[in-house]
Design a protein around this motif. Sequence first.
Motif, short mmCIF file in Angstrom:
data_model
loop_
_atom_site.label_atom_id
_atom_site.label_comp_id
_atom_site.label_asym_id
_atom_site.label_seq_id
_atom_site.Cartn_x
_atom_site.Cartn_y
_atom_site.Cartn_z
N PRO A 9 58.87 69.27 69.72
CA PRO A 9 60.07 69.19 69.46
C PRO A 9 60.46 69.12 67.79
CG PRO A 9 59.94 68.33 71.41
CD PRO A 9 58.41 68.67 71.08
N MET A 45 71.36 57.83 71.89
CA MET A 45 71.01 58.79 72.76
C MET A 45 71.29 58.62 74.21
SD MET A 45 67.69 60.61 70.97
CE MET A 45 67.86 62.15 71.95
N ASP A 52 72.07 65.01 69.43
CA ASP A 52 70.92 65.83 69.90
C ASP A 52 71.09 66.16 71.09
OD1 ASP A 52 68.88 67.15 69.33
OD2 ASP A 52 67.40 65.64 69.83
N ALA A 55 70.37 62.20 75.87
CA ALA A 55 69.12 62.04 76.71
C ALA A 55 69.09 61.38 77.95
CB ALA A 55 68.02 61.43 75.81
N ASP A 59 63.45 60.82 80.00
CA ASP A 59 62.94 61.60 78.79
C ASP A 59 61.77 60.95 78.10
OD1 ASP A 59 64.63 63.65 79.50
OD2 ASP A 59 66.03 63.33 78.10
N ALA A 61 59.80 59.96 74.58
CA ALA A 61 59.96 59.64 73.16
C ALA A 61 58.69 59.40 72.38
CB ALA A 61 60.99 58.54 72.85
N TYR A 417 58.62 69.74 81.40
CA TYR A 417 59.18 69.27 80.44
C TYR A 417 59.78 70.43 79.45
CZ TYR A 417 57.47 64.62 81.48
OH TYR A 417 57.25 63.28 82.10
N PRO A 420 64.37 69.16 73.47
CA PRO A 420 65.77 68.80 73.60
C PRO A 420 66.70 69.94 73.60
CG PRO A 420 64.82 67.40 71.99
CD PRO A 420 63.59 68.49 72.63
N ARG A 421 67.72 69.81 74.35
CA ARG A 421 68.67 71.11 74.34
C ARG A 421 69.14 71.70 73.07
NH1 ARG A 421 70.04 67.70 78.55
NH2 ARG A 421 71.58 66.51 77.51
N GLN A 423 67.75 71.68 70.19
CA GLN A 423 66.62 72.43 69.54
C GLN A 423 66.44 73.44 70.04
OE1 GLN A 423 63.40 69.75 68.51
NE2 GLN A 423 64.77 68.20 68.14
#
Length: 476
Positions: A9, A45, A52, A55, A59, A61, A417, A420-421, A423
């Motif tokens: 990402p 988030m 973004d 989240a 999720d 990080a 996985y 991020p939506r 992106q």
Amino acid sequence: MSAVALGYPFPTLLNWDGEFNRPEWHFAGSHIAKLESLLAVIEEMLGGGEIDGGADDDDLAVLVDAYDIWFQLPPSVLIQRYHQLNSEANERLRKQWQAAQRNTASAFPVSPPKQSIIVTTAKDCQPDSESGSDPHYDHWPQSPMPNDLYGEGTDQVLPLLFDPARKYRKIRPRCINSGMIMGTMRSLRQVLRRCKRKIETVTRSGRQLWSDQALLGEVIGDQEMWREWMRELGSSWDGSSSKYDLSTLSPEVRDIAAKALVGEQFEFGIGLDYNFTTIPATCSAEEDGYFVKLDDHKAVEEESLKAGVPNGSRINSIPKELEYENINESPLSKIRWGEVPLYTDFFFGVAPVGIHHNAYINGLKSWRLNNWWSMMWFYPRLRELVSAQLRPPQNNEKPGPLLNISSQQDGEPNLLYWPPRIQRQNKQVTVFELAKEEHPARLVPIDWDGVCQKGSKPWHETLFGDGKGALEPRRP
């Protein structure tokens, strides 16, 4: 650049173009800001905002140092190793709990912890209390790696008075290096809130903090002392209560126990990458690794011998996690991983996900940053890989997952996985900006010309070295 080329990402830069100095804390401002800014973006988030695309608690990080870390393997490998490390740690914790309760008649009601955060390790347990934080390393577990990992003399500090790094070369890593921190959003938020409370306490007391590494280490040290106390309680559990006497505990464990009895949380599910599989530090491991093609068994043997690995090579094939990279069509799907040079630690027998260039003896850090980039496997095709990752979706093209592995057990969900939506359409590196009066917290896109500013040489010549100029503008 390495993260983008490998399909991670798109990175978000924290503390970019900001002022984080705390003059009374020496250089602590920039270090402590690493943890403060990660907490800020996670809070945003998970707080229901639109940053973004938001989240979820589960999720993942990943926080990495900005100036001296390069990725070399794709995100699918990092995610698989994260789950593997957690699984191994959970089994160790289960056995520790079980061993402590072997003489009890009924099960202790406090279950073994579950790990959800990975931090990279170091051979040298620094900094200690001189940093303003005390990790209490005496209470940390020993490494689970073989006690002959470095052959004869493993875990002995070498008598090299004028070589502060290499004297720890044969120490199995068991201490913290904060070059990479990885975990679920929920668990990281809890840990970072704990760090923030410690920062506020220090500020009120007039003490100094100058290391995010030691601060996070102190949280882990508190956790390990709490676990130690829990195992002690479990050993005397009689089905309804445990016998304990706080006066028999060491002062530091007694303090943790007293606070825990009034409800303070100390268990955060933090563990270490003892296996060097993620992004290990190269400090005190200067000669332990080098670039090699893993299918070239003769070269692997020669480099293992050169590194001083006892009893020959510990590498037989490419990492098993890379077998999943050819399932879905992607810019990396045709890479023959055994035939490209990968940085490999020959003692651990592993090609890690990335390299942390903190090997500083004799100027190695700056030298390697300047001279090893062209040795990375992706360098000859870097422009091609980056351009492919920056390409917007075409004709309703659906993006692929970062990782999709079918479960081997009935009823268990697949390991799946997604990036991020936001992106999946907006493929740009961003800068996180805190909320201000004129705007809410936001991610601001930044171009390569804005990121790569150091020196007079054009960034594209330094990074690509192909004489073809900057990247072409992305077409809609």
